[in-house]
Structures are given as C-alpha cells and as structure tokens.
Write an enzyme that holds these catalytic residues in place. Structure first.
Site, PDB file in Angstrom:
ATOM      1  N   SER A 174      37.791  41.799  33.737  1.00 58.10           N
ATOM      2  CA  SER A 174      38.559  40.609  34.068  1.00 58.10           C
ATOM      3  C   SER A 174      37.949  39.387  33.368  1.00 58.10           C
ATOM      4  CB  SER A 174      38.615  40.437  35.591  1.00 58.10           C
ATOM      5  OG  SER A 174      39.523  39.442  35.986  1.00 58.10           O
ATOM      6  N   ARG A 244      42.914  32.234  48.082  1.00 55.44           N
ATOM      7  CA  ARG A 244      42.463  33.621  48.098  1.00 55.44           C
ATOM      8  C   ARG A 244      43.616  34.583  48.319  1.00 55.44           C
ATOM      9  NH1 ARG A 244      39.289  37.193  45.844  1.00 55.44           N
ATOM     10  NH2 ARG A 244      38.579  38.838  47.242  1.00 55.44           N
ATOM     11  N   ASP A 339      47.864  47.567  36.508  1.00 56.67           N
ATOM     12  CA  ASP A 339      47.328  46.204  36.487  1.00 56.67           C
ATOM     13  C   ASP A 339      48.391  45.283  35.901  1.00 56.67           C
ATOM     14  OD1 ASP A 339      45.957  43.833  36.205  1.00 56.67           O
ATOM     15  OD2 ASP A 339      44.342  44.639  34.974  1.00 56.67           O
ATOM     16  N   HIS A 372      44.818  45.550  39.364  1.00 51.81           N
ATOM     17  CA  HIS A 372      43.726  44.903  38.635  1.00 51.81           C
ATOM     18  C   HIS A 372      42.349  45.293  39.187  1.00 51.81           C
ATOM     19  CE1 HIS A 372      41.836  41.965  36.065  1.00 51.81           C
ATOM     20  NE2 HIS A 372      41.327  41.304  37.090  1.00 51.81           N
ATOM     21  N   ASP A 373      42.255  45.518  40.487  1.00 49.45           N
ATOM     22  CA  ASP A 373      40.974  45.862  41.106  1.00 49.45           C
ATOM     23  C   ASP A 373      40.439  47.220  40.671  1.00 49.45           C
ATOM     24  OD1 ASP A 373      40.500  43.552  42.491  1.00 49.45           O
ATOM     25  OD2 ASP A 373      41.167  44.316  44.437  1.00 49.45           O
TER      26      ASP A 373
END
Length: 400
Positions: A174, A244, A339, A372-373
């Site tokens: 990232s 967040r 992602d 994405h994680d």
C-alpha cells in the site's frame, strides 16, 4: 547527531518463560530504538525540519559486509513495530509479524530487517504531537506537510546511521509500496531489490475523493480546534471515527463483508431506529472507536495528503517509465484480485513501465478474497512467492 547502536530483536533470557503471545517463528521480544538528527531535512514543500527523531526497530543481525539489510516501509496506520512483541506488552504484536521472523517469508535468520516510523506519525517519530522547539507547544497544524519522497530521504539518513550503504531489498504494501518504489528511483545505487505489494504509482480520482471525505470528517469535528486540540485537552474522536470507517470499508472486499456479516441483525429484527442494528454497523463502530483512541487526527491528515501527492510521473509529463528510468533494482510486484482500492491495473502500470526500461520484474496477481487488506494476511500462495523471492535474494546477496 547522537550515535544509536545497531541492535536486533532482544530475546528473553533462556531462564525466563517466553510470553504466551510468542508463536513459533516469532521475532521474539523486541524494543524500539530512537535516532536523533540535528541536520536540517529539506522538505518537498519548501520548508525544512531543523531537528527530528525517527523511531525504529530491527530484527536479525547485520552481516559483517552489511549486505543483508531489508527495509520494511509501513502503510497509513502502521508503524516501526513490524514484528515480535514487547516485554511489557506481549499482546502488542507487530503489524507484519506473519511475514517477518525466523523461518518466515522474510527470514530474520538470514536478513537484518529494519522497520522505521515515518515523520509526521504519532508512534514516536517527530510529528504533529511533538513539541515544536520554536514555541514550546505541540506542532499541531504547524507541522509541515510531508511527502513520500521526504520519508524516503529521512529513511536514507537512518540507513547511514545504521551503516547500511545498500539494502538487499526495500519492501512495503500500500503506502509502504509507494515508499519502496520511490527508493528505487531516488537512491538506485542503494537498492538491490524492490518489493511493491498492493500499491500504485499514483492515486485515482476516486481514491483521492475517499481521502478528502475522511479529512473533512476530521476538520469538521468541533473538537479539532484547527489542529490545536492538544492545547484544549480533547480529541476529535467523532471525526477520526468517521475517517476510519471510510477507510476500513475501502480496505475490504464486498465478498468478505458479505461472508462475515451479510445483513445479520443484532437483535434479529428491525428496531426502526438510527442506533446500531446491523452487525456490520457494530463492527465498523467498534473499529472506529478503537482507532480514535490511539491515532492522531493531524497525522491522519498528513498521511492521506502524502498519499494524494505521490505521483513520480508528474514531473515527467505523465510518463511513468521515464520517471522510473533511474531505477536499477530487480522488482517483485504483487496485486490482489479483489483489491478495488489499488486494483491489479495499478500494478500492471508499474510493471509495464519497468519492462519498458528493461528491468527484471517478477509479477504476481493473487486470487484472494480479502480486498486491499490481503497483503497483510496469511495467503499461502502470496507468502510462498515472497519466500521464494527472498530465498533467491539470499543466494545472490550472501544473506545467511
């Protein structure tokens, strides 16, 4: 400048019982180090930091010829604490502990691994919450806007302090991948291999838009006080929580959210209210409230702006290959199928630019459901590829 010793992971004595949190292959008990710099650091925005500190951790041992060092660059809400845990807080495990450690893909029995907390962060390195020597108060909004390139220049100074002239590899996912990529063209002679995971050479308009929504939530919080909330003894928690939530949604795939939560209701039926009713709402609020207790609002603004600004091709007429032409490293680039924040197409752009320059590139597009994680998780194929790549580096670089 203050000399700072080069140390690896600090293990508990054999006579002590290791913390229960230490699983096999853990980097063990570690401790952060602090390097103080008194030489001004010129920043891309035209200002400079006259003095600053960088907090870092190291794992493994540096070879006599100093050829086995690997720099791990962190993403938005991570830090220098890459692996292992702390003696007084065994539950505080490094954010990439599944990747870094003895026998793990990045094997600390072979490599000397460095994790550094970036300037502007809230985990020990000089940032908005630090005392501004000119005023005796926290920098707050007076802390200068920093860029990915600024971070890399600061990391290079830390490498000098550690006696590392050339990294066997620089890696990150990232935002960390952006830093690794920047290393390749800013300091080509100092990077043998560059690993870029789940990253991009520039944010899309949609990604910039997500960052702006998150920043507006913070700026609009009445407790933000123009960034001087430290002096008021408050935290703009509501703004941070919304920020967040926005970010967390974009880090995961729709499939994973559906699998974890679906449309499950907490009470089994509609409550006809605006309180928490769906399990996904409860999860987001929990993650957001936890985040607001440990992260700094000014840091969030700074780091998301650094994300926005990263665009090495900007000064080359949009030609990424031309921007990356100074790079001489070999590359490992990985993307993940679900992602949608930094989709595989972003990695394809990097790979194509490198190939146009005749660089050696290993590219992997991992079929993973986590969005994405995924670059942080235990995907067997992903970890096997990273392990194989580092084994090849060890053979070439003489890593142990």
């Amino acid at each position: 400048m203050r000399d700072t010793p080069v140390t690896g992971a600090i293990m508990t004595p054999d006579t002590q019982q290791p913390p229960a949190a230490l699983a096999p292959g853990s980097a063990g008990i570690v401790r952060p180090e602090c390097a103080q710099f008194d030489m001004p650091l010129a920043l891309a925005g035209g200002t400079s930091l006259e003095r600053y500190q960088l907090v870092y951790e190291t794992y493994g041992a540096l070879d006599a010829d100093r050829s086995n060092a690997v720099l791990v660059c962190h993403a938005l809400n991570a830090s220098h604490h890459v692996a292992g845990c702390y003696e007084d807080d065994p539950g505080n495990v490094g954010w990439w502990d599944n990747m870094v450690g003895p026998g793990k893909p990045l094997d600390t029995e072979r490599f000397f691994v460095v994790g550094v907390n970036n300037l502007g962060s809230c985990f020990g390195s000089t940032g908005p919450g630090s005392i501004n020597p000119a005023t005796g108060k926290p920098y707050g909004p007076d802390f200068p806007v920093v860029t990915v390139e600024d971070w890399v220049h600061a990391q290079a100074r830390l490498a000098d302090r550690l006696g590392v002239e050339r990294f066997a590899a620089v890696m990150g996912g990232s935002l960390g991948g952006m830093q690794a990529l920047a290393w390749s063209y800013l300091y080509p002679e100092r990077v043998a291999h560059c690993l870029v995971m789940a990253s991009t050479a520039r944010l899309s308009a949609q990604n910039i838009a997500f960052n702006e929504v998150a920043r507006r939530a913070i700026l609009a919080d009445p407790d933000f006080h123009g960034g001087r909330f430290y002096e008021h003894g408050v935290v703009p928690a509501r703004g941070l929580q919304v920020a967040r939530m926005v970010g967390h949604i974009t880090y995961q795939s729709d499939d994973v959210m559906a699998e974890k939560f679906g449309r499950a209701l907490r009470s089994g039926n509609y409550g006809f209210s605006f309180d928490v009713e769906f399990e996904i709402e409860s999860y987001l609020r929990y993650q957001a409230e936890k985040f607001s207790r440990y992260f700094d609002a000014n840091t969030y603004l700074l780091i998301t702006r650094a994300l926005d600004y990263f665009d090495p091709a900007r000064e080359c007429g949009g030609d990424l290959a031309r921007a990356l032409k100074p790079a001489t490293a070999e590359f490992f680039v990985a993307s993940f199928s679900t992602d949608w924040r930094f989709s595989p197409e972003h990695s394809h752009e990097i790979v194509q630019a490198l190939l146009r320059n005749g660089r050696n590139v290993t590219y992997a597009e991992i079929a993973a459901s986590h969005g994405h994680d995924a670059f942080l998780l235990d995907d067997p194929q992903y970890h096997a590829l990273v392990r194989a790549y580092f084994e090849r580096i060890a053979e070439v670089q003489g890593g142990r």
